[in-house]
Scaffold this active site. Structure first.
Site: not given
Ligand code: EPZ
Length: 419
Positions: A123, A329, A22-23, A307, A399, A94, A118
């Site tokens: 996020r 995370i 999915k991701n 995850d 999802r 998202r 969320c």
């Molecule tokens: C991706 O989310 C995945 N989603 C998530 O999978 C996964 O948990 C996550 O990466 C971490 O591995 C998809 O790939 C669609 P990040 P993403 O940006 O991209 C902070 C699942 O269960 N951050 O790496 O949203 C954020 O809040 C899901 O399949 C900012 O502060 O994750 C977090 O604390 C859920 N500002 C950290 O960085 C930003 O602009 C990492 O988030 C962006 C992120």
């Protein structure tokens, strides 16, 4: 609303075939916006988030055809598409924010709904927006929408991400692929899904290469070409079924997955006492009663994935001693704890740490699922609890897990969906 009924205390045995990721599929679908040539995508997982992303593409004018071949689609974009992603589509997924980069790269403007709150954390999307600004994008947020524009074509530049973010890395890889000149992106996320996105963009004619462990060099191109691409298998689904075998003390063959992409998880499972044998594109696992305890942090790849944190916690409940998990995370990713405790687990949380006492005999209960991975962790606990466990509000599960009841039933679980 659908719910699941699980009749537990059965060992799982047999073969589980892993679906497409999915991701990985979500950013690849978003990146298809870059091109007006035919793109064939194979091995798409048949899950709700993918359907939502396809709906989003259709809403902006992409023509999507479903092939007779299972889990395969053809995407054909017109020369002009709408550069608008509505709240209705982005609110449940998202990854909708990932259409911002390609819309700006190809058309120089976009109006995309901010993804909203969320359950697993705040996020924000600040890293995406600040990095896009460096490519020449001006933006403001009005009434929950990002209004973004660039006067000219996006211009490649050097960007160092302040923090490792999977989504921001993806958005910027996609945007830079069609920017003028060269971009150097550093402190990138290096998850296998990022590598799959890069392979896809290179396959349609992009010019992206790694020049350091977390550094990418991207030469922007104007036109892309027709291509056919197979989405990688879902490493989180694979990890979830490995844990399903472990918690039920069963014996599973997990096929269709390259074991190299989950090396960290496999090493940890071995440390916990599980017997694992690796073959080409297959992992064989045998569960055990004697699960060791562990002190572990989630972290960006190649660390242990957030995850899989909820699923691992269920397994650690079976250990004889105290385990500690630090969730590094997301700030609110322990929502499964209250429900697991209702089933007899002894888990306490303090800040981003969960203290898992172990020695748990899970008992059946009526439960409420929260986010995607929390939902699946409740299924894992239900698989070992005697009696009937009912899991309500399972739409998050749909999802991200393809045919989970069918796959579990095939290896001996007693589980049914009640609509
Ligand atoms: C991706 O989310 C995945 N989603 C998530 O999978 C996964 O948990 C996550 O990466 C971490 O591995 C998809 O790939 C669609 P990040 P993403 O940006 O991209 C902070 C699942 O269960 N951050 O790496 O949203 C954020 O809040 C899901 O399949 C900012 O502060 O994750 C977090 O604390 C859920 N500002 C950290 O960085 C930003 O602009 C990492 O988030 C962006 C992120």
């Amino acid at each position: 609303m659908d719910k699941l009924e699980v009749f537990g205390a059965r060992k799982l045995k047999g073969n589980v075939h892993i679906s497409g990721s999915k991701n990985a599929a979500l950013p690849i679908l978003a990146a298809s916006i870059l091109s007006n040539k035919k793109i064939i995508l194979n091995n798409l997982p048949n899950v709700k988030d993918i359907k939502t992303m396809i709906k989003l593409l259709e809403s902006i004018g992409s023509i999507i055809k479903y092939s007779k071949k299972k889990n395969s689609i053809t995407i054909q974009n017109k020369n002009k598409i709408k550069t608008f992603a509505s709240y209705n589509l982005v609110k449940t997924m998202r990854a909708g924010i990932l259409v911002l980069g390609p819309m700006l790269a190809r058309y120089g403007n976009a109006k995309v709904s901010t993804p909203g709150g969320c359950t697993i954390g705040v996020r924000p999307i600040d890293i995406h927006l600040k990095a896009l600004a460096k490519l020449g994008v001006n933006y403001k947020i009005v009434d929950g929408y990002v209004h973004a524009k660039s006067k000219k074509k996006l211009k490649g530049t050097k960007i160092k991400f302040p923090k490792i973010s999977v989504g921001a890395t993806e958005n910027l890889i996609i945007a830079s692929s069609m920017a003028e000149g060269t971009s150097i992106l550093s402190n990138c996320a290096i998850e296998p899904e990022i590598k799959d996105l890069i392979n896809f963009i290179n396959c349609i004619g992009g010019k992206i290469k790694w020049i350091g462990k977390r550094t990418l060099k991207i030469q922007g191109v104007n036109n892309f070409k027709e291509a056919k691409y197979n989405i990688m298998p879902d490493r989180i689904e694979a990890g979830t079924y490995l844990i399903a075998a472990a918690v039920t003390e069963g014996k599973l063959k997990i096929s269709g997955i390259n074991p190299n992409i989950i090396r960290t998880e496999i090493e940890i499972f071995k440390k916990l006492g599980l017997k694992i044998k690796i073959e080409k594109n297959q992992i064989n696992i045998i569960g055990t009663k004697d699960i060791k305890s562990i002190n572990l942090k989630t972290s960006p790849y190649p660390g242990f994935p957030t995850d899989l944190q909820a699923q691992l916690m269920v397994l650690l409940c079976k250990s004889k001693k105290l385990s500690i998990i630090s969730e590094e995370i997301f700030e609110n990713r322990f929502m499964h704890v209250a429900e697991l405790n209702r089933m007899g687990a002894k888990i306490k949380t303090k800040g981003n740490k969960a203290f898992i006492e172990g020695n748990t005999n899970f008992k059946s209960a009526e439960l409420m699922a929260t986010d995607l991975r929390a939902s699946v962790s409740l299924i894992l606990a239900a698989l070992i609890a005697k009696g009937k466990t009912t899991i309500n509000r399972i739409y998050h599960l749909d999802r991200g897990y393809e045919q989970i009841e069918k796959k579990l039933r095939k290896v001996g679980a007693k589980i049914r969906r009640v609509s």
